[in-house]
Design a protein around this motif. Structure first.
Motif, short mmCIF file in Angstrom:
data_model
loop_
_atom_site.label_atom_id
_atom_site.label_comp_id
_atom_site.label_asym_id
_atom_site.label_seq_id
_atom_site.Cartn_x
_atom_site.Cartn_y
_atom_site.Cartn_z
N TRP A 160 -29.73 56.98 -53.63
CA TRP A 160 -30.50 57.30 -52.43
C TRP A 160 -29.80 56.83 -51.15
O TRP A 160 -30.45 56.50 -50.16
CB TRP A 160 -31.91 56.73 -52.51
CG TRP A 160 -32.67 57.17 -53.74
CD1 TRP A 160 -32.39 58.23 -54.54
CD2 TRP A 160 -33.81 56.54 -54.31
NE1 TRP A 160 -33.28 58.32 -55.57
CE2 TRP A 160 -34.18 57.28 -55.47
CE3 TRP A 160 -34.57 55.43 -53.98
CZ2 TRP A 160 -35.26 56.96 -56.26
CZ3 TRP A 160 -35.65 55.10 -54.76
CH2 TRP A 160 -36.00 55.86 -55.89
N ASP A 161 -28.49 56.82 -51.19
CA ASP A 161 -27.70 56.45 -50.01
C ASP A 161 -27.06 57.72 -49.45
O ASP A 161 -25.91 58.06 -49.75
CB ASP A 161 -26.62 55.43 -50.39
CG ASP A 161 -25.96 54.81 -49.16
OD1 ASP A 161 -25.95 55.46 -48.10
OD2 ASP A 161 -25.43 53.69 -49.28
N GLY A 162 -27.81 58.45 -48.64
CA GLY A 162 -27.36 59.73 -48.13
C GLY A 162 -26.15 59.64 -47.23
O GLY A 162 -25.26 60.49 -47.28
N ASN A 163 -26.08 58.59 -46.42
CA ASN A 163 -24.95 58.48 -45.50
C ASN A 163 -23.65 58.18 -46.24
O ASN A 163 -22.59 58.69 -45.87
CB ASN A 163 -25.23 57.42 -44.44
CG ASN A 163 -26.26 57.88 -43.43
OD1 ASN A 163 -26.43 59.09 -43.21
ND2 ASN A 163 -26.97 56.95 -42.82
N ARG A 164 -23.70 57.35 -47.29
CA ARG A 164 -22.48 57.09 -48.07
C ARG A 164 -22.07 58.35 -48.85
O ARG A 164 -20.88 58.68 -48.95
CB ARG A 164 -22.71 55.93 -49.04
CG ARG A 164 -21.46 55.44 -49.77
CD ARG A 164 -20.45 54.82 -48.81
NE ARG A 164 -19.32 54.21 -49.51
CZ ARG A 164 -19.22 52.92 -49.82
NH1 ARG A 164 -20.20 52.08 -49.49
NH2 ARG A 164 -18.17 52.46 -50.44
N VAL A 180 -27.08 69.62 -53.42
CA VAL A 180 -28.47 69.74 -53.88
C VAL A 180 -29.00 68.37 -54.28
O VAL A 180 -30.17 68.03 -53.99
CB VAL A 180 -28.57 70.72 -55.06
CG1 VAL A 180 -30.02 70.82 -55.55
CG2 VAL A 180 -28.06 72.10 -54.65
N GLU A 181 -28.18 67.55 -54.91
CA GLU A 181 -28.62 66.22 -55.36
C GLU A 181 -29.04 65.35 -54.18
O GLU A 181 -29.90 64.48 -54.31
CB GLU A 181 -27.50 65.55 -56.15
CG GLU A 181 -27.97 64.53 -57.16
CD GLU A 181 -28.77 65.12 -58.30
OE1 GLU A 181 -29.71 64.44 -58.75
OE2 GLU A 181 -28.49 66.25 -58.73
N MET A 182 -28.43 65.58 -53.02
CA MET A 182 -28.81 64.84 -51.82
C MET A 182 -30.17 65.30 -51.29
O MET A 182 -30.88 64.54 -50.63
CB MET A 182 -27.74 65.01 -50.74
CG MET A 182 -26.41 64.34 -51.10
SD MET A 182 -24.98 65.01 -50.21
CE MET A 182 -25.23 64.28 -48.60
N LEU A 183 -30.53 66.55 -51.61
CA LEU A 183 -31.75 67.14 -51.05
C LEU A 183 -32.94 67.12 -52.00
O LEU A 183 -34.09 67.10 -51.55
CB LEU A 183 -31.47 68.59 -50.63
CG LEU A 183 -30.37 68.77 -49.58
CD1 LEU A 183 -30.15 70.24 -49.30
CD2 LEU A 183 -30.70 68.02 -48.29
N LEU A 193 -31.00 62.25 -47.85
CA LEU A 193 -30.68 63.09 -46.69
C LEU A 193 -29.86 62.29 -45.69
O LEU A 193 -30.32 61.26 -45.18
CB LEU A 193 -31.96 63.59 -46.03
CG LEU A 193 -31.77 64.53 -44.84
CD1 LEU A 193 -31.19 65.87 -45.30
CD2 LEU A 193 -33.11 64.75 -44.11
N PRO A 194 -28.64 62.73 -45.38
CA PRO A 194 -27.82 61.98 -44.42
C PRO A 194 -28.26 62.22 -42.99
O PRO A 194 -28.90 63.24 -42.68
CB PRO A 194 -26.42 62.54 -44.66
CG PRO A 194 -26.64 63.93 -45.16
CD PRO A 194 -27.92 63.89 -45.95
#
Length: 810
Positions: free
Chosen positions: A672-676, A728-731, A745-746
């Motif tokens: 759950w680290d979107g920015n990384r 997709v995994e980020m969303l 989500l970044p």
């Protein structure tokens, strides 16, 4: 009102000129290198288009053209007899001896994916070309080239049709009779070209050899090892190997066609359509392709049928067939200020840190394009290069590398709504289970279930590789591919809810993989179940006394994959309400597996002991399998283990090969680290120079080539697929019971919309968000079902009927 309209037209034109496309790759010069070319495919036939001016080179591939023949699974009948000595060495903590003995559990290497040939169109234009333009429109799977010579505009259009199994090249000129060109075939394989009934015909044969080892890719390496075999009943000599054929015919409204020296010549034409048909004699993983070849009849039938159809109808049916897959999903990430640049310049600008949301969408779309184009042949999944290989001796044989790369090819199949394109892999697993039963018994002494190892090929080779003891166990000796691949079967079921598939096809394969694992496990000194011998794919440890090796016992990666295999097989048996006793045994064994260990650095241990890695930044991260692609480690269910996975990733760092970046983006998303995850996504799109290009300051390393191919380097398609899956995994992340919305989500994707993506449980989603907050969700169900939606700290339980759609505002 009149003036307002004019102003609107001006600004509309300006916006169109400035906006970057999210579905077109384009360039203002021909391709010089393979990594600049544009690729087309229908899941069986592949074309690599260079778009040259005077000489237009097109590499041709057929996904069923490989060296070799059906594998002999009994190649090392008594390899398993070496296991007691290896385990005895473990009891004495003699890892050096265990490493040497492990080499005795090796077989042959895989066969190679072969290049079919090259189609060369040589134009006789006089004068310098201007206004050159080359594109690939991935919304239609069509490539185009245009340029002008002395006021005459020349255009070409290329596509490879799945419904008609044909490649089309249409050439036109703006001036009547200005087209003058030659066409011929060539091949790096043994072949000959003839002219029959106004058709240019190239026939050839793939070599019988396996490569002696992984060697540098080469266009000049010549095949050796053709083995003529006398077939007694026919009393004739049969040259063994897979046959191939390529047929070419032209349709012209004017001009003249002639043939000389096995070359087609066309003079004074205005509009020409070239039809190309290819086929091989491959009939199945267990059938000899040398006897009763079918290549000629297939290729001629497809050519004859397609030639009777007009260009416009062929194009229309091609686009309709392709778009039934491609149009299912769309992604929008909000406004972009990126200028309109050719794709290679666009990548360079992005690599310097500039914003280009449309490039990020283009890369996402391109991954789906590549899967649609390379994965439509049952039993023959996309290989290391998908479908496109120009080399007789391709990198790593362009084989099926099953300790990550083959699986990564299919991470996007289900979540980007391309479930049918998963079937080539799933049917290949069934083939592997046949040879794998023999492998389980002869190499590992296991009489139940099936096993597969590091590499495979079109012949469903399942044995451990290494040339019978000549190569390093760190990559050659690893028997857990079956456990990993079996989880793809469950993924297909849980996304589609296809219970019939699970019952008839999937579950027996899952059960077989689990049976092998159950019987492969042994008890350690603490009473826990472990694997012995074990390796962690392609990585090495350093013992306290300085020995560098790969062979150990109880590797974390092995046990993580077995956990997933057991867990999913248990769930499948419950869905089908069968095998209660077997399920109970799986549950007992699952509870007895050697537990995860957290090392002194706070990282998840890769080895049974808290030993150092030879390369702390090694490209593989197999021991993190439980976090992704597995799901038994999560920040919510197992926070300590998730934190240990994070620490392991931090130690490894972000600089790695292309496919490894693709995996790590997914891992950071699962944390759950979107920015990384986004940081690494940007690095995955870092510009890399073509392999053969010489510059003063070359840009090398993992990233993306000018044509958006993934740079391992060299080109491997898995990074493209892993990167698309990661978006997709980020969303959205899901399991059988819940769907987590915008979990990683970044900040860079503050506003956006995604439509058509799939979630486990048989759901399809459309999401809208603004200022990093979810605003609207539209969800539908294929078969009906219930799930729990999670967004931040909010949860909502919903029940949806089959075919019903619900709109939920947040």
């Amino acid at each position: 009102m009149k003036y307002t309209y004019i102003i609107f037209i001006i600004f509309s034109f300006f916006d169109k000129g400035q906006a970057q496309s999210n579905h077109i790759l384009w360039y203002n010069q021909p391709a010089e290198f393979f990594e600049e070319s544009l690729v087309l495919g229908n899941g069986k036939m592949g074309a690599t288009v260079f778009g040259g001016i005077n000489s237009d080179k097109i590499y041709l591939n057929d996904i069923t053209l490989w060296s070799g023949e059906p594998v002999d699974p009994y190649m090392n009948k008594y390899a398993y007899k070496n296991l007691p000595a290896i385990r005895d060495a473990f009891n004495k903590e003699d890892y050096k001896l265990a490493e040497e003995l492990n080499k005795k559990i090796q077989g042959k290497n895989s066969e190679s994916y072969a290049p079919l040939g090259t189609l060369l169109i040589t134009h006789y234009n006089k004068g310098k070309a201007t206004n050159y333009y080359r594109e690939l429109d991935i919304s239609k799977a069509i490539s185009k080239v245009s340029y002008e010579v002395e006021g005459v505009k020349f255009t070409r259009e290329y596509f490879v049709s799945a419904p008609d199994q044909i490649m089309i090249v249409k050439l036109t000129s703006s001036q009547k009779g200005a087209l003058n060109f030659d066409v011929n075939f060539s091949s790096l394989l043994e072949s000959n070209t003839v002219v029959k009934n106004n058709v240019l015909e190239m026939n050839g044969i793939a070599p019988m050899h396996e490569n002696p080892g992984y060697v540098k890719n080469s266009e000049t390496y010549l095949p050796a090892g053709y083995h003529p075999e006398i077939v007694p009943e026919k009393k004739e000599v049969i040259v063994k190997g897979t046959r191939f054929i390529s047929l070419l015919k032209v349709k012209n409204i004017d001009g003249t066609v002639s043939f000389s020296n096995n070359t087609l010549e066309l003079k004074n034409a205005t509009d020409v359509v070239i039809y190309v048909s290819v086929a091989t004699s491959f009939k199945g993983f267990d059938k000899d392709p040398s006897i009763d070849g079918i290549a000629n009849s297939i290729a001629k039938k497809n050519l004859s049928k397609a030639f009777s159809i007009s260009f416009d109808k062929l194009k229309k049916s091609h686009i309709a067939d392709y778009q039934k897959f491609y149009n299912r999903v769309s992604l929008d990430l909000g406004n972009t200020k990126a200028p309109d640049l050719p794709t290679d310049e666009r990548l360079l600008r992005y690599a310097d840190g500039a914003e280009d949301k449309s490039l990020e969408i283009l890369y996402f779309n391109y991954g789906r394009y590549l899967l649609i184009s390379s994965s439509r042949t049952l039993g023959v999944p996309a290989n290391l290069q998908g479908l496109w290989n120009p080399y007789l001796n391709p990198p790593w044989n362009s084989n099926y590398t099953m300790n990550i790369n083959l699986e990564e090819n299919y991470w996007l199949a289900e979540n980007t709504n391309l479930s049918e394109l998963h079937l080539p892999l799933l049917s290949f697993i069934k083939n592997l289970s046949v040879t794998g039963k023999v492998t389980a018994k002869t190499f590992y002494g296991v009489d139940k279930g099936w096993a597969a190892a590091h590499n495979s090929d079109i012949w469903a080779m399942s044995n451990p590789v290494g040339q019978f003891g000549k190569e390093d166990p760190m990559w050659a000796c690893w028997p857990l591919a079956g456990a990993w691949l079996s989880t793809h079967i469950w993924e297909h079921y849980v996304f589609t809810q296809d219970k019939k598939y699970l019952e008839k096809e999937g579950y027996p394969l899952m059960k077989g993989a689990a049976e092998f694992c159950m019987n492969w496990l042994v008890t350690d000194k603490k009473g826990n179940l472990i694997t012995a011998p074990s390796t962690s794919p392609e990585n090495q440890y350093i013992t306290p006394d300085g020995f560098v090796g790969a062979t150990l016992y109880g590797g974390t990666a092995d046990l993580a994959m077995i956990r997933e295999c057991f867990d999913k097989t248990i769930k499948a048996s419950k869905v089908l309400n069968i095998d209660a006793d077997f399920r109970a045994q799986l549950e007992r064994d699952l509870s007895r597996l050697h537990p995860y260990q957290i090392g002194q650095k706070g990282n998840l241990q890769e080895w049974y002991f808290d030993w150092e890695d030879k390369d702390p930044r090694h490209r593989h991260q197999s021991h993190l399998f439980g976090l992704f692609p597995g799901d038994h480690i999560t920040p919510s269910k197992t926070p300590e283990l998730a934190l240990a996975c994070k620490k392991a990733l931090e130690i490894k760092g972000d600089e790695t090969t292309g496919w490894s970046k693709g995996w790590r983006i997914n891992l950071w998303a699962r944390l759950w680290d979107g920015n990384r995850a986004y940081k690494m996504f940007r690095e995955l799109l870092r510009y890399v120079d073509p392999d053969g290009k010489k510059t003063e300051k070359p840009r090398r390393g993992g990233g993306t080539y000018p044509n958006l191919f993934d740079a391992h380097p060299p080109f491997q398609i898995d990074g493209n697929f892993g990167g698309t899956a990661a978006v997709v995994e980020m969303l959205v992340q899901s399991n059988e019971n819940e769907i987590r919305l915008l979990p990683a989500l970044p900040d860079a994707w503050e506003t956006g919309t995604i439509k058509g993506i799939s979630a486990r449980g048989g759901f399809e989603l459309e999401m809208h968000w603004d200022k990093k907050r979810l605003s609207k969700l539209i969800i539908s169900s294929k078969l009906g079902g219930k799930t729990t939606l999670i967004y931040g700290n909010q949860t909502k339980s919903i029940l949806i009927k089959k075919g019903e759609t619900q709109e939920i505002l947040w």
